[in-house]
Write a protein that holds these residues in place. Structure first.
Motif, PDB file in Angstrom:
ATOM      1  N   HIS A   1      -1.689  -4.043   4.897  1.00 31.71           N
ATOM      2  CA  HIS A   1      -2.498  -3.952   3.680  1.00 31.71           C
ATOM      3  C   HIS A   1      -1.758  -3.146   2.629  1.00 31.71           C
ATOM      4  CE1 HIS A   1      -3.792   0.153   4.868  1.00 31.71           C
ATOM      5  NE2 HIS A   1      -3.803  -0.363   6.086  1.00 31.71           N
ATOM      6  N   VAL A   2      -2.157  -3.382   1.392  1.00 30.81           N
ATOM      7  CA  VAL A   2      -1.653  -2.618   0.249  1.00 30.81           C
ATOM      8  C   VAL A   2      -2.855  -2.248  -0.622  1.00 30.81           C
ATOM      9  CG1 VAL A   2       0.626  -3.728   0.178  1.00 30.81           C
ATOM     10  CG2 VAL A   2      -1.236  -4.668  -1.182  1.00 30.81           C
ATOM     11  N   ASN A   3      -2.650  -1.268  -1.468  1.00 27.07           N
ATOM     12  CA  ASN A   3      -3.650  -0.915  -2.468  1.00 27.07           C
ATOM     13  C   ASN A   3      -3.036  -1.252  -3.818  1.00 27.07           C
ATOM     14  OD1 ASN A   3      -5.259   0.330  -4.401  1.00 27.07           O
ATOM     15  ND2 ASN A   3      -5.856   1.977  -3.011  1.00 27.07           N
ATOM     16  N   SER A   4      -3.413  -2.398  -4.365  1.00 27.57           N
ATOM     17  CA  SER A   4      -2.808  -2.864  -5.614  1.00 27.57           C
ATOM     18  C   SER A   4      -3.083  -1.897  -6.769  1.00 27.57           C
ATOM     19  CB  SER A   4      -3.297  -4.263  -5.968  1.00 27.57           C
ATOM     20  OG  SER A   4      -4.696  -4.269  -6.166  1.00 27.57           O
ATOM     21  N   ASN A   5      -4.228  -1.232  -6.762  1.00 25.53           N
ATOM     22  CA  ASN A   5      -4.515  -0.268  -7.836  1.00 25.53           C
ATOM     23  C   ASN A   5      -3.508   0.878  -7.827  1.00 25.53           C
ATOM     24  OD1 ASN A   5      -6.679  -1.725  -8.764  1.00 25.53           O
ATOM     25  ND2 ASN A   5      -8.202  -0.489  -7.730  1.00 25.53           N
ATOM     26  N   ALA A   6      -3.191   1.388  -6.638  1.00 26.88           N
ATOM     27  CA  ALA A   6      -2.219   2.485  -6.534  1.00 26.88           C
ATOM     28  C   ALA A   6      -0.843   2.017  -6.993  1.00 26.88           C
ATOM     29  CB  ALA A   6      -2.150   2.997  -5.099  1.00 26.88           C
TER      30      ALA A   6
ATOM     31  N   MET B   1       3.106   2.156 -12.011  1.00 24.33           N
ATOM     32  CA  MET B   1       4.066   1.412 -12.833  1.00 24.33           C
ATOM     33  C   MET B   1       3.945   1.822 -14.301  1.00 24.33           C
ATOM     34  SD  MET B   1       3.674  -2.360 -11.103  1.00 24.33           S
ATOM     35  CE  MET B   1       5.066  -3.040 -12.015  1.00 24.33           C
ATOM     36  N   PRO B   2       5.037   2.318 -14.894  1.00 20.64           N
ATOM     37  CA  PRO B   2       4.994   2.724 -16.310  1.00 20.64           C
ATOM     38  C   PRO B   2       4.602   1.576 -17.244  1.00 20.64           C
ATOM     39  CG  PRO B   2       7.026   3.474 -15.269  1.00 20.64           C
ATOM     40  CD  PRO B   2       6.338   2.588 -14.286  1.00 20.64           C
ATOM     41  N   GLU B   3       5.078   0.360 -16.967  1.00 26.07           N
ATOM     42  CA  GLU B   3       4.754  -0.756 -17.844  1.00 26.07           C
ATOM     43  C   GLU B   3       3.268  -1.112 -17.780  1.00 26.07           C
ATOM     44  OE1 GLU B   3       6.973  -0.843 -15.272  1.00 26.07           O
ATOM     45  OE2 GLU B   3       7.086  -2.846 -14.423  1.00 26.07           O
ATOM     46  N   TYR B   4       2.623  -0.857 -16.649  1.00 24.74           N
ATOM     47  CA  TYR B   4       1.190  -1.089 -16.557  1.00 24.74           C
ATOM     48  C   TYR B   4       0.437  -0.056 -17.401  1.00 24.74           C
ATOM     49  CZ  TYR B   4      -3.446  -1.920 -14.595  1.00 24.74           C
ATOM     50  OH  TYR B   4      -4.779  -2.198 -14.443  1.00 24.74           O
TER      51      TYR B   4
ATOM     52  N   ILE C   1      -1.088  -9.934   4.441  1.00 24.18           N
ATOM     53  CA  ILE C   1      -1.188  -8.677   3.694  1.00 24.18           C
ATOM     54  C   ILE C   1      -2.478  -8.748   2.888  1.00 24.18           C
ATOM     55  CG2 ILE C   1      -0.178  -7.167   1.956  1.00 24.18           C
ATOM     56  CD1 ILE C   1       2.571  -8.248   2.738  1.00 24.18           C
ATOM     57  N   MET C   2      -3.341  -7.792   3.104  1.00 24.72           N
ATOM     58  CA  MET C   2      -4.625  -7.745   2.413  1.00 24.72           C
ATOM     59  C   MET C   2      -4.602  -6.631   1.378  1.00 24.72           C
ATOM     60  SD  MET C   2      -7.154  -8.365   5.566  1.00 24.72           S
ATOM     61  CE  MET C   2      -6.803  -9.637   6.752  1.00 24.72           C
ATOM     62  N   ASP C   3      -5.322  -6.852   0.313  1.00 23.99           N
ATOM     63  CA  ASP C   3      -5.396  -5.866  -0.766  1.00 23.99           C
ATOM     64  C   ASP C   3      -6.676  -5.050  -0.603  1.00 23.99           C
ATOM     65  OD1 ASP C   3      -5.334  -4.372  -3.071  1.00 23.99           O
ATOM     66  OD2 ASP C   3      -5.189  -6.074  -4.428  1.00 23.99           O
ATOM     67  N   THR C   4      -6.529  -3.801  -0.201  1.00 24.47           N
ATOM     68  CA  THR C   4      -7.708  -2.961   0.035  1.00 24.47           C
ATOM     69  C   THR C   4      -8.465  -2.672  -1.251  1.00 24.47           C
ATOM     70  OG1 THR C   4      -6.365  -0.950  -0.073  1.00 24.47           O
ATOM     71  CG2 THR C   4      -6.782  -1.884   2.112  1.00 24.47           C
ATOM     72  N   ALA C   5      -7.778  -2.655  -2.373  1.00 21.47           N
ATOM     73  CA  ALA C   5      -8.463  -2.395  -3.647  1.00 21.47           C
ATOM     74  C   ALA C   5      -9.470  -3.495  -3.947  1.00 21.47           C
ATOM     75  CB  ALA C   5      -7.447  -2.283  -4.780  1.00 21.47           C
TER      76      ALA C   5
ATOM     77  N   ASP D   1       0.054   0.060   6.317  1.00 26.21           N
ATOM     78  CA  ASP D   1      -0.084   0.212   4.876  1.00 26.21           C
ATOM     79  C   ASP D   1       1.297   0.067   4.246  1.00 26.21           C
ATOM     80  OD1 ASP D   1      -0.621   0.829   2.248  1.00 26.21           O
ATOM     81  OD2 ASP D   1      -1.661   2.704   2.680  1.00 26.21           O
ATOM     82  N   LEU D   2       1.486  -0.989   3.474  1.00 24.05           N
ATOM     83  CA  LEU D   2       2.773  -1.278   2.832  1.00 24.05           C
ATOM     84  C   LEU D   2       2.824  -0.843   1.370  1.00 24.05           C
ATOM     85  CD1 LEU D   2       3.427  -4.854   4.287  1.00 24.05           C
ATOM     86  CD2 LEU D   2       4.304  -2.661   5.104  1.00 24.05           C
ATOM     87  N   THR D   3       1.832  -0.098   0.936  1.00 22.48           N
ATOM     88  CA  THR D   3       1.764   0.298  -0.475  1.00 22.48           C
ATOM     89  C   THR D   3       3.032   1.017  -0.917  1.00 22.48           C
ATOM     90  OG1 THR D   3      -0.647   0.449  -0.343  1.00 22.48           O
ATOM     91  CG2 THR D   3       0.408   1.566  -2.187  1.00 22.48           C
TER      92      THR D   3
END
Length: 182
Positions: free
Chosen positions: A27-32, A37-40, A150-154, A170-172
């Protein structure tokens, strides 16, 4: 012949289930990831700036309309105790004001719709390449780690799609490294 086909189908089905169990889940946390990311952050700042600009313009137009309405109400109150002829004269005088207010209201509604469309397009233009880059990094890390899912926990937790999960890798942080962010 039917039995052979049925046996082949069940064999493939069982083989597929066996392969699915052999694949690991992460899993990853896409929000984190996005927040690192500076561009975000730059995109979010730009979107907020544009949203505030539109909000300020809407508030300016609403205040202008309110001032016109307040002025018209004061004029109407001033002639309440006057003759009927004076009241009719004022109503005729206020007719263009009413039409102007109606026109301004329609323009405001059109502006709000256009602003919402512009903000949605800007968000898509700014954020879509970032999401694409994150997705590519997630895929690269998943391939490197030989992860099947890979699931997105966010998304999963906030949507209620998953009520409980335990385990999985956790691959975040690995995705952040892949993107070159901390």
């Amino acid at each position: 012949m039917k039995q052979l086909t049925l046996i082949a189908f069940f064999s493939l089905f069982l083989l597929g289930i066996g392969n699915m169990h052999g694949q690991s889940v992460a899993h990853v946390n896409s929000n984190a990831i996005l927040e690192a990311m500076p561009e975000y952050k730059t995109a979010q700042t730009r979107l907020e700036t544009e949203a505030n600009r539109h909000k300020t313009e809407v508030e300016r137009r609403q205040a202008e309309m309110q001032n016109i309405l307040n002025d018209a109400q004061k004029q109407m109150e001033a002639v309440q105790n006057k003759s009927e002829a004076e009241q009719r004269a004022l109503m005729q005088k206020l007719q263009p004001v009413q039409e102007d207010l109606q026109k301004k209201q329609e323009e405001l509604m059109q502006y709000q719709q256009t602003a919402a469309t512009e903000l949605n397009k800007l968000e898509s233009d700014l954020v879509k390449p970032i999401y694409s880059r994150v997705e590519t990094a997630i895929q690269a890390v998943g391939d490197a780690q030989k992860v099947g899912y890979i699931m997105d926990t966010a998304v999963m937790v906030s949507s209620g799609a998953v009520l409980y999960f335990k385990g999985g890798k956790d691959l975040t942080e690995e995705v952040k490294k892949q993107l070159g962010v901390k």
